[in-house]
Motif scaffolding. Sequence first.
Motif, PDB file in Angstrom:
ATOM      1  N   GLN A  50       0.843  -1.193   0.000  1.00  0.00           N
ATOM      2  CA  GLN A  50       0.000   0.000   0.000  1.00  0.00           C
ATOM      3  C   GLN A  50       0.880   1.246   0.000  1.00  0.00           C
ATOM      4  N   SER A  80      -6.039   5.504  -1.818  1.00  0.00           N
ATOM      5  CA  SER A  80      -7.391   5.440  -1.287  1.00  0.00           C
ATOM      6  C   SER A  80      -7.451   4.606  -0.008  1.00  0.00           C
ATOM      7  N   ALA A  81      -8.416   4.961   0.857  1.00  0.00           N
ATOM      8  CA  ALA A  81      -8.650   4.181   2.071  1.00  0.00           C
ATOM      9  C   ALA A  81      -9.272   2.837   1.753  1.00  0.00           C
ATOM     10  N   PHE A  82      -9.775   2.675   0.515  1.00  0.00           N
ATOM     11  CA  PHE A  82     -10.363   1.421   0.075  1.00  0.00           C
ATOM     12  C   PHE A  82      -9.711   1.005  -1.241  1.00  0.00           C
ATOM     13  N   THR A 113     -11.789   1.131  -5.985  1.00  0.00           N
ATOM     14  CA  THR A 113     -11.514   2.020  -4.855  1.00  0.00           C
ATOM     15  C   THR A 113     -12.815   2.621  -4.321  1.00  0.00           C
ATOM     16  N   CYS A 129      -6.755  -2.641   1.285  1.00  0.00           N
ATOM     17  CA  CYS A 129      -7.141  -1.850   2.443  1.00  0.00           C
ATOM     18  C   CYS A 129      -8.647  -1.654   2.460  1.00  0.00           C
ATOM     19  N   GLY A 130      -9.163  -1.501   3.663  1.00  0.00           N
ATOM     20  CA  GLY A 130     -10.583  -1.266   3.833  1.00  0.00           C
ATOM     21  C   GLY A 130     -11.382  -2.548   4.022  1.00  0.00           C
ATOM     22  N   LYS A 153      -8.971  -6.987   4.903  1.00  0.00           N
ATOM     23  CA  LYS A 153      -7.662  -6.924   4.271  1.00  0.00           C
ATOM     24  C   LYS A 153      -7.020  -8.310   4.237  1.00  0.00           C
ATOM     25  N   LYS A 173     -17.282   1.599   5.934  1.00  0.00           N
ATOM     26  CA  LYS A 173     -16.449   2.323   6.886  1.00  0.00           C
ATOM     27  C   LYS A 173     -16.475   1.640   8.249  1.00  0.00           C
ATOM     28  N   ASP A 195     -10.515  -3.015  13.183  1.00  0.00           N
ATOM     29  CA  ASP A 195      -9.660  -2.147  12.382  1.00  0.00           C
ATOM     30  C   ASP A 195      -8.452  -1.679  13.180  1.00  0.00           C
TER      31      ASP A 195
END
Length: 208
Positions: free
Chosen positions: A13, A18-20, A38, A59-60, A79, A104, A195
Amino acid sequence: MATDHPIPASKQQQPGTSAFKLFIYEQENFQGRCHELTGPCNNLQEAGMEKVGSILVLCGLWVGYVQTSCKGEQYVFEKGEYPRWDSWTNSRRSDTILSFCPIKVDSQEHKIVLYENPGFAGKKIEIIDDDVPSFHAHGYQEKVSSVRVQSGNWVGYQYPGYRGYQYLFEKGEYKDSSEFGSQIPQIQSVRRIKDMQWHQRGAFHPVN
């Protein structure tokens, strides 16, 4: 956009991304055409992916659905690597995933209350910061028809040992089983979606 080869160096990463992020491969073991997500995708086939053979989540938290527009049976992806269909479900053979939605994770703490009857009635169990692989082993043998999530994200399973159909629970209220996507009021195990790397010691409280 779909490509005909794996994404090079995709397991690292990069800062500022992106967070996703999720990669879908048409063949098992991350081979064949690849598509990067994403954000939400309501129809994978329109994006050029005819089937899902393996999945890599960078990720996410993601949920895959067997129908378009994020409907139908759910599969929860955290993940990690999912090299073939039986790494994301043991309920039945399925490489039919037609849509994805990122979710989220908004709380380190986890608290969920599951009720026997619709409308938060009847016997209930309260779970705080713990995973429960078998409700029966903790003395709760009732059906689950409604759910209140006070904090955290959870996955409920049809059978003990985190097996069978999966149901994602986010913070909020589910007044009957249809609201969390179940045709029958049956959940027999539940786990937290975490998380963070640290959590308080879990506590399980059956309540009559």
